[in-house]
Design an enzyme around this catalytic site. Sequence first.
Site, short mmCIF file in Angstrom:
data_model
loop_
_atom_site.label_atom_id
_atom_site.label_comp_id
_atom_site.label_asym_id
_atom_site.label_seq_id
_atom_site.Cartn_x
_atom_site.Cartn_y
_atom_site.Cartn_z
N SER A 33 -3.76 27.82 -8.87
CA SER A 33 -4.66 27.89 -10.03
C SER A 33 -5.49 29.15 -9.99
CB SER A 33 -5.62 26.70 -10.04
OG SER A 33 -4.92 25.51 -9.88
N HIS A 64 0.01 25.25 -15.95
CA HIS A 64 0.99 25.58 -14.90
C HIS A 64 2.32 26.00 -15.54
CE1 HIS A 64 -1.10 24.13 -11.16
NE2 HIS A 64 -1.83 23.54 -12.08
N HIS A 86 3.78 19.52 -8.27
CA HIS A 86 2.96 18.74 -7.33
C HIS A 86 3.58 17.35 -7.14
CE1 HIS A 86 0.27 21.76 -9.08
NE2 HIS A 86 -0.38 21.72 -7.94
N TYR A 88 2.09 14.60 -7.08
CA TYR A 88 1.49 13.59 -7.97
C TYR A 88 2.13 13.56 -9.36
CZ TYR A 88 -1.26 17.59 -9.69
OH TYR A 88 -1.64 18.79 -10.19
N GLU A 89 2.95 14.56 -9.67
CA GLU A 89 3.63 14.55 -10.97
C GLU A 89 4.80 13.57 -10.98
OE1 GLU A 89 4.01 18.61 -12.87
OE2 GLU A 89 3.31 19.15 -10.87
N ALA A 116 -5.92 26.08 -5.12
CA ALA A 116 -7.32 25.76 -5.37
C ALA A 116 -7.65 24.52 -4.54
CB ALA A 116 -7.52 25.46 -6.85
N MET A 214 -4.22 19.34 -3.24
CA MET A 214 -3.08 18.46 -3.57
C MET A 214 -1.74 19.19 -3.48
SD MET A 214 -4.84 16.66 -6.89
CE MET A 214 -6.60 16.24 -6.86
N SER A 215 -1.66 20.24 -2.66
CA SER A 215 -0.41 21.02 -2.55
C SER A 215 -0.36 21.67 -1.17
CB SER A 215 -0.39 22.11 -3.64
OG SER A 215 -1.40 23.05 -3.40
N ASN A 238 -14.77 24.11 -5.82
CA ASN A 238 -15.90 23.19 -5.96
C ASN A 238 -16.20 22.62 -4.59
OD1 ASN A 238 -13.13 21.81 -6.68
ND2 ASN A 238 -14.42 20.22 -5.79
N HIS A 250 -11.19 18.74 -13.84
CA HIS A 250 -10.13 19.76 -13.73
C HIS A 250 -10.61 21.07 -14.36
CE1 HIS A 250 -6.19 21.54 -13.45
NE2 HIS A 250 -6.08 21.66 -14.76
N1 HPA Z 1 -10.07 17.85 -4.26
C1 HPA Z 1 -8.72 17.96 -4.25
N2 HPA Z 1 -8.09 18.98 -4.84
C2 HPA Z 1 -8.84 19.93 -5.42
C3 HPA Z 1 -10.24 19.87 -5.44
C4 HPA Z 1 -10.89 18.76 -4.83
O1 HPA Z 1 -12.14 18.64 -4.80
N3 HPA Z 1 -10.67 20.99 -6.09
C5 HPA Z 1 -9.56 21.68 -6.45
N4 HPA Z 1 -8.45 21.06 -6.05
#
Ligand code: HPA
Length: 278
Positions: A33, A64, A86, A88-89, A116, A214-215, A238, A250
Amino acid sequence: MSTTAIYQKLTNCKTCIRQTTDFIPKVAIVLGSGLGDYADTIRVAAQIPYSDIEGFPVSTVPGHDGRFIFGYVDDVPVVCMKGRVHYYEGYSISDVVLPIRLMKLLGAEILFLTNASGGVNTSFHAGDLMLITDHISCFAPNPLIGANIEELGTRFPDMTHVYDGALQQIIKDAAQEQHIFLQQGVYAQLTGPSFETPAEVRMLRTLGCDAVGMSTAVEAVAAAHMGMKICGISCVCNLAAGMTANPLTHKEVQEAADKAAPVFKSLVTESVKRFGKI
Ligand code: HPA
């Protein structure tokens, strides 16, 4: 899917790409990202939308856009993944790592992973870049489960040095020279798509994680299996859940990634230039 079928699909994808380009990359770069428009900075030799590659998993996440971009960073031949899929998709874990395996089969020796993440380390700030020194992948399925694909690697691959020490040093040197502040630490991959609970974030901190996403970690496992030299940088977009008063969105992650993008891009470029010399 049987491992024979997984390997067959992989070689079919390779054949499909070789019908369009005979480009041989040295470095494979996965653009996370915020780095999506990194491709604008490379001298493009060929582009292949994922949807043109038969059997290739195509991402469903907004923002994406999916394609391989072959070209040069300075004079270093690279293949960039603009967009990744990903777990989760809903794809099988073997589909999630197929693009990584494919880039190795196309010739890439070095894998540069970017993503990210949420910061778990309390000394991190939103917008920090973190050099990945190690990972925790065991919250996601292992992509090597099933009969071993002998053509790719050994049954029980060593994971002591997934992230190559020399590449890490090159990235640190590049960051220092460009006056880019670089955190470093352990990245944990959870499946998502929900963000973590505050209790899960505390658990991750106790386990020694510095950032969560998540990757990436399963991609690194598949690449290590194939003997690639791997490095990774995470954009800490974050602070993870429960570390501030704000709920996570997101949109917030995307905005923070976009803001960090110029610095992130120049660090990737400077590092890749140096990878070209090794
Ligand atoms: N958690 C999981 N995946 C993320 C986060 C998060 O806080 N921020 C960006 N991708």
